[in-house]
Motif scaffolding. Structure first.
Motif, PDB file in Angstrom:
ATOM      1  N   THR A 156       0.823  -1.210   0.000  1.00  0.00           N
ATOM      2  CA  THR A 156       0.000   0.000   0.000  1.00  0.00           C
ATOM      3  C   THR A 156       0.860   1.264   0.000  1.00  0.00           C
ATOM      4  N   ASP A 157       1.942   1.272   0.745  1.00  0.00           N
ATOM      5  CA  ASP A 157       2.779   2.467   0.883  1.00  0.00           C
ATOM      6  C   ASP A 157       3.457   2.871  -0.417  1.00  0.00           C
ATOM      7  N   THR A 158       3.773   1.914  -1.272  1.00  0.00           N
ATOM      8  CA  THR A 158       4.492   2.217  -2.511  1.00  0.00           C
ATOM      9  C   THR A 158       3.643   1.949  -3.760  1.00  0.00           C
ATOM     10  N   LEU A 159       2.351   1.721  -3.590  1.00  0.00           N
ATOM     11  CA  LEU A 159       1.485   1.320  -4.698  1.00  0.00           C
ATOM     12  C   LEU A 159       1.494   2.329  -5.848  1.00  0.00           C
ATOM     13  N   TRP A 160       1.336   3.610  -5.550  1.00  0.00           N
ATOM     14  CA  TRP A 160       1.300   4.634  -6.602  1.00  0.00           C
ATOM     15  C   TRP A 160       2.566   4.569  -7.447  1.00  0.00           C
ATOM     16  N   ARG A 161       3.689   4.561  -6.799  1.00  0.00           N
ATOM     17  CA  ARG A 161       4.985   4.522  -7.498  1.00  0.00           C
ATOM     18  C   ARG A 161       5.180   3.195  -8.237  1.00  0.00           C
ATOM     19  N   ASP A 162       4.827   2.078  -7.603  1.00  0.00           N
ATOM     20  CA  ASP A 162       5.031   0.761  -8.214  1.00  0.00           C
ATOM     21  C   ASP A 162       4.205   0.578  -9.486  1.00  0.00           C
ATOM     22  N   ILE A 163       2.947   1.034  -9.464  1.00  0.00           N
ATOM     23  CA  ILE A 163       2.092   0.903 -10.649  1.00  0.00           C
ATOM     24  C   ILE A 163       2.648   1.750 -11.792  1.00  0.00           C
ATOM     25  N   LEU A 164       3.072   2.981 -11.498  1.00  0.00           N
ATOM     26  CA  LEU A 164       3.639   3.834 -12.548  1.00  0.00           C
ATOM     27  C   LEU A 164       4.913   3.221 -13.127  1.00  0.00           C
ATOM     28  N   LYS A 165       5.779   2.704 -12.279  1.00  0.00           N
ATOM     29  CA  LYS A 165       7.011   2.074 -12.779  1.00  0.00           C
ATOM     30  C   LYS A 165       6.689   0.897 -13.679  1.00  0.00           C
ATOM     31  N   GLU A 166       5.731   0.111 -13.277  1.00  0.00           N
ATOM     32  CA  GLU A 166       5.346  -1.063 -14.059  1.00  0.00           C
ATOM     33  C   GLU A 166       4.769  -0.673 -15.419  1.00  0.00           C
ATOM     34  N   MET A 167       4.110   0.479 -15.496  1.00  0.00           N
ATOM     35  CA  MET A 167       3.538   0.939 -16.756  1.00  0.00           C
ATOM     36  C   MET A 167       4.629   1.346 -17.747  1.00  0.00           C
ATOM     37  N   GLY A 168       5.831   1.660 -17.248  1.00  0.00           N
ATOM     38  CA  GLY A 168       6.971   1.961 -18.107  1.00  0.00           C
ATOM     39  C   GLY A 168       6.870   3.298 -18.825  1.00  0.00           C
ATOM     40  N   GLY A 169       7.826   3.535 -19.719  1.00  0.00           N
ATOM     41  CA  GLY A 169       7.852   4.755 -20.522  1.00  0.00           C
ATOM     42  C   GLY A 169       7.790   6.014 -19.688  1.00  0.00           C
ATOM     43  N   LYS A 170       6.968   6.975 -20.127  1.00  0.00           N
ATOM     44  CA  LYS A 170       6.856   8.261 -19.432  1.00  0.00           C
ATOM     45  C   LYS A 170       6.315   8.086 -18.019  1.00  0.00           C
ATOM     46  N   TYR A 171       5.532   7.040 -17.795  1.00  0.00           N
ATOM     47  CA  TYR A 171       4.958   6.814 -16.464  1.00  0.00           C
ATOM     48  C   TYR A 171       6.044   6.459 -15.452  1.00  0.00           C
ATOM     49  N   LYS A 172       7.052   5.738 -15.907  1.00  0.00           N
ATOM     50  CA  LYS A 172       8.174   5.394 -15.026  1.00  0.00           C
ATOM     51  C   LYS A 172       8.873   6.668 -14.547  1.00  0.00           C
ATOM     52  N   MET A 173       8.935   7.660 -15.424  1.00  0.00           N
ATOM     53  CA  MET A 173       9.529   8.943 -15.053  1.00  0.00           C
ATOM     54  C   MET A 173       8.677   9.643 -13.984  1.00  0.00           C
ATOM     55  N   TYR A 174       7.347   9.615 -14.149  1.00  0.00           N
ATOM     56  CA  TYR A 174       6.453  10.235 -13.168  1.00  0.00           C
ATOM     57  C   TYR A 174       6.624   9.606 -11.781  1.00  0.00           C
ATOM     58  N   ALA A 175       6.909   8.327 -11.753  1.00  0.00           N
ATOM     59  CA  ALA A 175       7.044   7.614 -10.472  1.00  0.00           C
ATOM     60  C   ALA A 175       8.159   8.199  -9.619  1.00  0.00           C
ATOM     61  N   ASN A 176       9.118   8.834 -10.250  1.00  0.00           N
ATOM     62  CA  ASN A 176      10.259   9.384  -9.511  1.00  0.00           C
ATOM     63  C   ASN A 176      10.107  10.864  -9.176  1.00  0.00           C
ATOM     64  N   TYR A 177       9.005  11.479  -9.569  1.00  0.00           N
ATOM     65  CA  TYR A 177       8.790  12.877  -9.226  1.00  0.00           C
ATOM     66  C   TYR A 177       8.711  13.017  -7.711  1.00  0.00           C
ATOM     67  N   PRO A 178       9.379  14.013  -7.139  1.00  0.00           N
ATOM     68  CA  PRO A 178       9.270  14.218  -5.692  1.00  0.00           C
ATOM     69  C   PRO A 178       7.878  14.722  -5.331  1.00  0.00           C
ATOM     70  N   ALA A 179       7.433  14.407  -4.137  1.00  0.00           N
ATOM     71  CA  ALA A 179       6.129  14.869  -3.675  1.00  0.00           C
ATOM     72  C   ALA A 179       6.084  16.392  -3.612  1.00  0.00           C
ATOM     73  N   ASP A 180       7.180  17.012  -3.245  1.00  0.00           N
ATOM     74  CA  ASP A 180       7.271  18.462  -3.222  1.00  0.00           C
ATOM     75  C   ASP A 180       8.436  18.877  -4.103  1.00  0.00           C
ATOM     76  N   PRO A 181       8.175  19.331  -5.342  1.00  0.00           N
ATOM     77  CA  PRO A 181       9.268  19.646  -6.263  1.00  0.00           C
ATOM     78  C   PRO A 181      10.187  20.762  -5.767  1.00  0.00           C
ATOM     79  N   SER A 182       9.729  21.586  -4.858  1.00  0.00           N
ATOM     80  CA  SER A 182      10.591  22.663  -4.347  1.00  0.00           C
ATOM     81  C   SER A 182      11.719  22.106  -3.501  1.00  0.00           C
ATOM     82  N   LEU A 183      11.575  20.856  -3.046  1.00  0.00           N
ATOM     83  CA  LEU A 183      12.631  20.229  -2.248  1.00  0.00           C
ATOM     84  C   LEU A 183      13.653  19.503  -3.114  1.00  0.00           C
ATOM     85  N   ASN A 184      13.455  19.514  -4.411  1.00  0.00           N
ATOM     86  CA  ASN A 184      14.321  18.798  -5.332  1.00  0.00           C
ATOM     87  C   ASN A 184      15.658  19.484  -5.475  1.00  0.00           C
TER      88      ASN A 184
END
Length: 184
Positions: A156-184
């Protein structure tokens, strides 16, 4: 063009949705028809256990309650892999919604149901006819029509990220977006 929504579709929120009810959420669609759409958020746990709201033998079965969505938070919903539960509605291959609650409670109290066979929710998510399609066209949601059969076994804790990674392509990139981009 957006993927077609159907029972069993998985919605994955875009990384910066900004709605606290759906931020980085994964939703399974339980019913999609001319009346509208009903879904359950899979990765928002409440502070409650099933035994807090239903009389069950905790030594035989207890489970955390997820927050299925902001609508009717005083209602209990469940998805499961119990094809013999009367009155269950199929939503995907080997995945069902609801069913005879008295029968289910009996099975839970007898220890006949395992943790990876069922997930419980308080409340649900709902959309009026056409509303969800509009949100998908605006890229509020990504749609996956091939993940429903594994949802009860993923973390449950990593579901959002895991599903996006599994979808591949551009979605895999979205999985690595920080929750708060200002902290990047």
């Amino acid at each position: 063009m957006a993927k077609a929504i159907q029972n069993g579709s998985i919605l994955i929120s875009e990384p910066f949705l900004g709605d606290p009810n759906f931020e980085r959420s994964v939703v399974i669609i339980c019913q999609h028809d001319k009346e509208g759409t009903v879904g359950l958020v899979l990765n928002r746990l409440s502070a409650m256990q099933l035994s807090d709201v239903v009389e069950v033998n905790e030594t035989m079965f207890d489970a955390p309650l997820a927050v299925g969505g902001p609508m009717q938070p005083n209602t209990l919903h469940y998805i499961h892999r119990l094809p013999n539960l009367p009155d269950s509605l199929p939503i995907a291959a080997d995945l069902f919604w609801g069913g005879d609650f008295e029968e289910l409670t009996s099975w839970l109290n007898q220890g006949l149901v395992k943790d990876d066979q069922i997930k419980f929710f308080v409340g649900y998510s709902g959309w009026s006819p056409g509303q969800l399609e509009e949100e998908i066209e605006k890229n509020v949601w990504f749609v996956n029509n091939n993940a429903a059969n594994k949802l009860l076994t993923l973390n449950t804790d990593t579901l959002w990220r895991d599903i996006l990674k599994e979808m591949g392509g551009k979605y895999k990139m979205y999985a690595n977006y920080p929750a708060d981009p200002s902290l990047n």
